[in-house]
Structures are given as structure tokens and as C-alpha cells.
Design a protein around this motif. Structure first.
Motif, PDB file in Angstrom:
ATOM      1  N   ALA A  31       0.750  -1.008   0.241  1.00  0.00           N
ATOM      2  CA  ALA A  31      -0.013  -0.112  -0.141  1.00  0.00           C
ATOM      3  C   ALA A  31       0.780   1.204  -0.158  1.00  0.00           C
ATOM      4  CB  ALA A  31      -0.837  -0.077   1.206  1.00  0.00           C
ATOM      5  N   LYS A  32       1.991   1.110   0.773  1.00  0.00           N
ATOM      6  CA  LYS A  32       2.876   2.538   0.847  1.00  0.00           C
ATOM      7  C   LYS A  32       3.678   2.572  -0.848  1.00  0.00           C
ATOM      8  CE  LYS A  32       5.736   2.868   4.511  1.00  0.00           C
ATOM      9  NZ  LYS A  32       6.376   2.180   5.606  1.00  0.00           N
ATOM     10  N   SER A  33       3.812   1.589  -1.374  1.00  0.00           N
ATOM     11  CA  SER A  33       4.658   1.754  -2.548  1.00  0.00           C
ATOM     12  C   SER A  33       3.829   1.882  -3.988  1.00  0.00           C
ATOM     13  CB  SER A  33       5.399   0.485  -2.747  1.00  0.00           C
ATOM     14  OG  SER A  33       6.052   0.156  -1.702  1.00  0.00           O
ATOM     15  N   HIS A  34       2.584   1.545  -3.899  1.00  0.00           N
ATOM     16  CA  HIS A  34       1.847   1.339  -5.049  1.00  0.00           C
ATOM     17  C   HIS A  34       0.311   1.972  -4.810  1.00  0.00           C
ATOM     18  CE1 HIS A  34       4.881  -1.100  -6.820  1.00  0.00           C
ATOM     19  NE2 HIS A  34       4.646  -1.887  -5.447  1.00  0.00           N
ATOM     20  N   PRO A  35       0.294   3.372  -5.007  1.00  0.00           N
ATOM     21  CA  PRO A  35      -1.134   4.157  -4.730  1.00  0.00           C
ATOM     22  C   PRO A  35      -2.025   3.770  -5.553  1.00  0.00           C
ATOM     23  CG  PRO A  35       0.739   5.542  -4.921  1.00  0.00           C
ATOM     24  CD  PRO A  35       1.525   4.359  -4.959  1.00  0.00           C
ATOM     25  N   GLY A  36      -1.752   3.351  -6.681  1.00  0.00           N
ATOM     26  CA  GLY A  36      -2.626   3.125  -7.754  1.00  0.00           C
ATOM     27  C   GLY A  36      -3.537   1.775  -7.587  1.00  0.00           C
ATOM     28  N   CYS A  37      -3.196   1.129  -6.430  1.00  0.00           N
ATOM     29  CA  CYS A  37      -3.854  -0.170  -6.143  1.00  0.00           C
ATOM     30  C   CYS A  37      -4.391  -0.196  -5.043  1.00  0.00           C
ATOM     31  CB  CYS A  37      -3.030  -1.307  -6.444  1.00  0.00           C
ATOM     32  SG  CYS A  37      -1.743  -1.466  -7.815  1.00  0.00           S
ATOM     33  N   THR A  38      -5.343  -1.131  -4.589  1.00  0.00           N
ATOM     34  CA  THR A  38      -5.952  -1.294  -3.179  1.00  0.00           C
ATOM     35  C   THR A  38      -5.561  -2.494  -2.730  1.00  0.00           C
ATOM     36  OG1 THR A  38      -7.860  -0.104  -4.045  1.00  0.00           O
ATOM     37  CG2 THR A  38      -7.944  -1.165  -1.825  1.00  0.00           C
ATOM     38  N   PHE A  39      -5.095  -2.707  -1.703  1.00  0.00           N
ATOM     39  CA  PHE A  39      -4.417  -4.040  -0.813  1.00  0.00           C
ATOM     40  C   PHE A  39      -5.322  -4.461   0.187  1.00  0.00           C
ATOM     41  CE2 PHE A  39      -0.962  -2.183  -3.539  1.00  0.00           C
ATOM     42  CZ  PHE A  39      -0.777  -3.306  -4.196  1.00  0.00           C
ATOM     43  N   PHE A  40      -5.655  -5.632   0.424  1.00  0.00           N
ATOM     44  CA  PHE A  40      -6.460  -6.238   1.495  1.00  0.00           C
ATOM     45  C   PHE A  40      -5.612  -7.262   1.962  1.00  0.00           C
ATOM     46  CE2 PHE A  40      -8.927  -4.464  -2.191  1.00  0.00           C
ATOM     47  CZ  PHE A  40     -10.001  -3.953  -1.423  1.00  0.00           C
ATOM     48  N   LEU A  41      -5.751  -7.512   3.520  1.00  0.00           N
ATOM     49  CA  LEU A  41      -5.447  -8.370   4.279  1.00  0.00           C
ATOM     50  C   LEU A  41      -6.370  -9.245   4.236  1.00  0.00           C
ATOM     51  CD1 LEU A  41      -2.997  -9.286   5.919  1.00  0.00           C
ATOM     52  CD2 LEU A  41      -3.945  -8.019   7.826  1.00  0.00           C
ATOM     53  N   ALA A  42      -6.288 -10.534   3.728  1.00  0.00           N
ATOM     54  CA  ALA A  42      -7.475 -11.482   3.864  1.00  0.00           C
ATOM     55  C   ALA A  42      -6.997 -12.727   3.628  1.00  0.00           C
ATOM     56  CB  ALA A  42      -8.467 -11.022   2.657  1.00  0.00           C
ATOM     57  N   ASP A  43      -7.582 -13.855   4.108  1.00  0.00           N
ATOM     58  CA  ASP A  43      -7.466 -15.232   3.946  1.00  0.00           C
ATOM     59  C   ASP A  43      -8.117 -15.810   2.896  1.00  0.00           C
ATOM     60  OD1 ASP A  43      -7.140 -17.827   4.268  1.00  0.00           O
ATOM     61  OD2 ASP A  43      -8.386 -18.373   6.042  1.00  0.00           O
ATOM     62  N   VAL A  44      -7.308 -15.808   1.677  1.00  0.00           N
ATOM     63  CA  VAL A  44      -8.064 -15.973   0.393  1.00  0.00           C
ATOM     64  C   VAL A  44      -8.119 -17.399   0.160  1.00  0.00           C
ATOM     65  CG1 VAL A  44      -7.583 -13.826  -0.771  1.00  0.00           C
ATOM     66  CG2 VAL A  44      -5.969 -15.640  -0.885  1.00  0.00           C
ATOM     67  N   PHE A  45      -7.560 -18.045   0.856  1.00  0.00           N
ATOM     68  CA  PHE A  45      -7.461 -19.831   0.827  1.00  0.00           C
ATOM     69  C   PHE A  45      -8.802 -20.016   1.381  1.00  0.00           C
ATOM     70  CE2 PHE A  45      -5.583 -24.009   0.800  1.00  0.00           C
ATOM     71  CZ  PHE A  45      -5.030 -23.889  -0.534  1.00  0.00           C
ATOM     72  N   HIS A  46      -9.103 -19.471   2.433  1.00  0.00           N
ATOM     73  CA  HIS A  46     -10.733 -19.781   2.933  1.00  0.00           C
ATOM     74  C   HIS A  46     -11.663 -19.323   2.039  1.00  0.00           C
ATOM     75  CE1 HIS A  46     -13.521 -20.559   5.818  1.00  0.00           C
ATOM     76  NE2 HIS A  46     -13.956 -19.560   5.847  1.00  0.00           N
ATOM     77  N   SER A  47     -11.855 -17.844   1.842  1.00  0.00           N
ATOM     78  CA  SER A  47     -12.780 -17.237   0.772  1.00  0.00           C
ATOM     79  C   SER A  47     -12.003 -16.209   0.325  1.00  0.00           C
ATOM     80  CB  SER A  47     -14.158 -17.071   1.420  1.00  0.00           C
ATOM     81  OG  SER A  47     -14.178 -16.221   2.410  1.00  0.00           O
ATOM     82  N   ILE A  48     -12.747 -15.598  -0.843  1.00  0.00           N
ATOM     83  CA  ILE A  48     -12.198 -14.260  -1.367  1.00  0.00           C
ATOM     84  C   ILE A  48     -13.292 -13.092  -1.070  1.00  0.00           C
ATOM     85  CG2 ILE A  48     -11.401 -12.998  -3.490  1.00  0.00           C
ATOM     86  CD1 ILE A  48     -10.242 -15.853  -4.295  1.00  0.00           C
ATOM     87  N   PRO A  49     -13.087 -12.138  -0.424  1.00  0.00           N
ATOM     88  CA  PRO A  49     -14.252 -11.275  -0.339  1.00  0.00           C
ATOM     89  C   PRO A  49     -14.745 -10.499  -1.500  1.00  0.00           C
ATOM     90  CG  PRO A  49     -12.529 -10.625   1.038  1.00  0.00           C
ATOM     91  CD  PRO A  49     -12.127 -11.596   0.472  1.00  0.00           C
ATOM     92  N   ILE A  50     -15.077 -10.978  -2.498  1.00  0.00           N
ATOM     93  CA  ILE A  50     -15.369 -10.234  -3.791  1.00  0.00           C
ATOM     94  C   ILE A  50     -16.781 -10.728  -4.263  1.00  0.00           C
ATOM     95  CG2 ILE A  50     -14.466 -10.217  -6.081  1.00  0.00           C
ATOM     96  CD1 ILE A  50     -12.885  -8.206  -4.419  1.00  0.00           C
ATOM     97  N   ALA A  51     -17.391  -9.852  -4.678  1.00  0.00           N
ATOM     98  CA  ALA A  51     -18.767 -10.306  -5.314  1.00  0.00           C
ATOM     99  C   ALA A  51     -18.668 -11.313  -6.543  1.00  0.00           C
ATOM    100  CB  ALA A  51     -19.598  -9.053  -5.985  1.00  0.00           C
TER     101      ALA A  51
END
Ligand code: ZN
Length: 278
Positions: free
Chosen positions: A133-153
Motif C-alpha cells: 500500500a505504501k509503494s503502489h498508491p494506484g492499487c488497493t490492497f487487502f489483508l485477507a485469508d483468500v485460501f478460505h474465501s475471497i471477499p469479492i462479489a
């Protein structure tokens, strides 16, 4: 686009939080990343990358040793996105680490005037998303457990990149649009081959690609290339390269078995695959 990792209702953005209609709230850290981790009893969190691994990764990638992979990946991703007919393309990097590939792609696209793309990076390591997040302001970064589920529609993502990271095909199939693509990078058995003379490195399985293809159904491989480079590295650069690899978790594998020469030719060999629905 984002959904609540607790109840799967849509999340909306407030000043310092994301919140769902059921009042589950998730903090936006001061560095700008969003903490979507949920503490659940009996569910262990995946082990995120260690700080030292992330810094080694930033150093090696920043030095351009993986430019060969970057150019092949970006070409493949651009071609995949060109077929997306929606006005906004969403690109997800799963296991994004310190965000090098996603951040560089976003910056290049912005410089080329492509502003109809959104970039989301997910990682299980707080240190990784903080650095990202500090290095790449053009993107949004998420702390998440994507192995369990991805919080995206459901059916909202145009392309997913998974570079040297675990894959959750069940969730990829849910969140991708019907025309969506999955781009995957895995090491080939030739990766680091010269270094095996000096180090007792973890073996890279020959049948890794076959297992990947079997677990990806109904997705099928549309493109598959092996991309390689053979830079000559110093002992210090080799150390950084191993520090960003899974060998770092095995102290004994990081110890040289014999003295390293001043310059070590090192094969970097990666298989790049693009998958989509048949
Ligand atoms: Zn909720």
C-alpha cells in the motif's frame, strides 16, 4: 464489488472503515490497506510471508532479475483484458506480496492512459500489504485469508493473477466473469538448477503442472509458455533470491554446502499459464 467476509453482504466505504449492512466493520489502515481478516475460532490463519522474505523480494524484483517474467505476464494480461467488453475491468492479484507486479502493471497502464481498470491485491501477510500500500498508491490492497474465501462479489472480476502463490479455484470460479482469465506462474524443475550444486534446495515437482490442470476444472489451459533468464549473480544476490523462496523457511537449505564462486550463473525458469472457461 467487495463483500463482507462474515456475512457476504456488500461492503461500502466510509472514511476509515468498510462496513456491511449488518454492521460488520473492517478498518482501513493508515497506510491505506484494508484489513478483512476475520478471527474465527478453530480456523487457523495462513502463514504470511516473513518480513525478511518480502524485503528480499522487493530487492530482487527491483533489480530487474524477473523482468523476463514481468514482460511475458503483462503481455498476456493486456491481451486477456482487451477482450473484456465491460466499461471497468477488475484485476485481482492473489498472494500479491509487496505488490511489485500488480503495482508496476497499474502504473504502466495509467501512463498509457488506460484508466478503466481497477487493481486489487490480496495477501495474508500484514507486512506484505503494508509495504504494498505504501509503494503502489494506484492499487488497493487487502489483508485477507483468500485460501478460505475471497471477499469479492460473484462474477465481478476480469482477470486473476497468481504468481508463485497457492490457488483457490473454487473461489476463482465464483468471482470471475464468464469471460474472465486466470494467469498463473509456477517454477519449472529447472528453476535454480545451478544453485542445487551449492545448496540442498526444496525439489520442484515434475507433475506440478498436471496437478494444477486437474484441480482447475472447469477452467482449461488456453496458453502455456516457459519463460527463462540466466543472470550471473553474486553470493549476496543468490542469498536474496533464496530468501524470497520457500527455502527460506528451512534454515538448513539456506546454508551453502561449499564456497560460492564470485559469479554464479543462475537459471530462473517459470511456466506461465492462462486459463479460462472452454
Ligand atoms: Zn457482514
Amino acid at each position: 464489488m467487495l463483500i463482507c467476509p462474515v456475512c457476504t453482504s456488500p461492503l461500502s466505504r466510509h472514511t476509515k472503515t468498510f462496513e456491511c449492512p449488518q454492521r460488520h466493520t473492517f478498518d482501513i489502515a493508515k497506510e491505506g490497506y484494508v484489513n478483512l481478516l476475520v478471527s474465527k475460532k478453530g480456523v487457523s490463519r495462513p502463514e504470511g510471508d516473513h518480513r525478511e522474505m518480502l524485503h528480499a523480494r522487493r530487492e530482487v524484483l527491483g533489480a530487474g532479475h524477473f523482468a523476463f517474467l514481468q514482460s511475458a505476464l503483462f503481455k498476456m494480461l493486456e491481451a486477456a483484458l482487451a477482450k473484456d467488453s465491460d466499461s471497468l475491468s477488475t484485476i485481482l492479484d492473489v498472494g500479491c506480496g509487496e505488490g511489485y507486479y500488480l503495482g508496476t502493471f497499474a502504473a504502466q497502464q495509467a501512463a498509457a492512459g488506460n484508466l478503466n481498470q481497477a487493481y486489487f491485491g490480496f495477501d495474508a501477510s500484514k507486512e506484505a500489504v503494508r509495504l504494498a500500500a505504501k509503494s503502489h498508491p494506484g492499487c488497493t490492497f487487502f489483508l485477507a485469508d483468500v485460501f478460505h474465501s475471497i471477499p469479492i462479489a460473484t462474477r465481478s472480476v476480469s482477470a486473476i493473477t497468481v504468481l508463485f502463490s497457492p490457488r483457490n479455484f473454487q473461489e476463482f470460479a465464483r468471482i470471475l466473469k464468464a469471460t474472465g482469465n486466470i494467469l498463473i506462474a509456477i517454477p519449472t524443475p529447472d528453476h535454480f538448477k545451478e544453485l542445487r550444486e551449492y545448496f540442498d534446495l526444496l525439489k520442484i515437482e515434475e507433475e506440478k503442472e498436471q496437478r494444477l490442470i486437474e484441480s482447475a476444472a472447469p477452467y482449461v489451459v488456453r496458453e502455456s509458455h516457459i519463460v527463462e533468464a540466466q543472470p550471473s549473480l553474486t553470493a549476496e544476490q543468490v542469498h536474496s533470491l533464496l530468501t524470497m523462496s520457500p527455502n527460506f523457511r528451512h534454515t538448513a537449505r539456506m546454508q551453502a554446502l561449499k564456497p560460492l564462486p564470485a559469479s554464479i550463473p543462475t537459471t530462473l525458469s517459470v511456466q506461465l499459464l492462462r486459463l479460462s472457461l472452454p
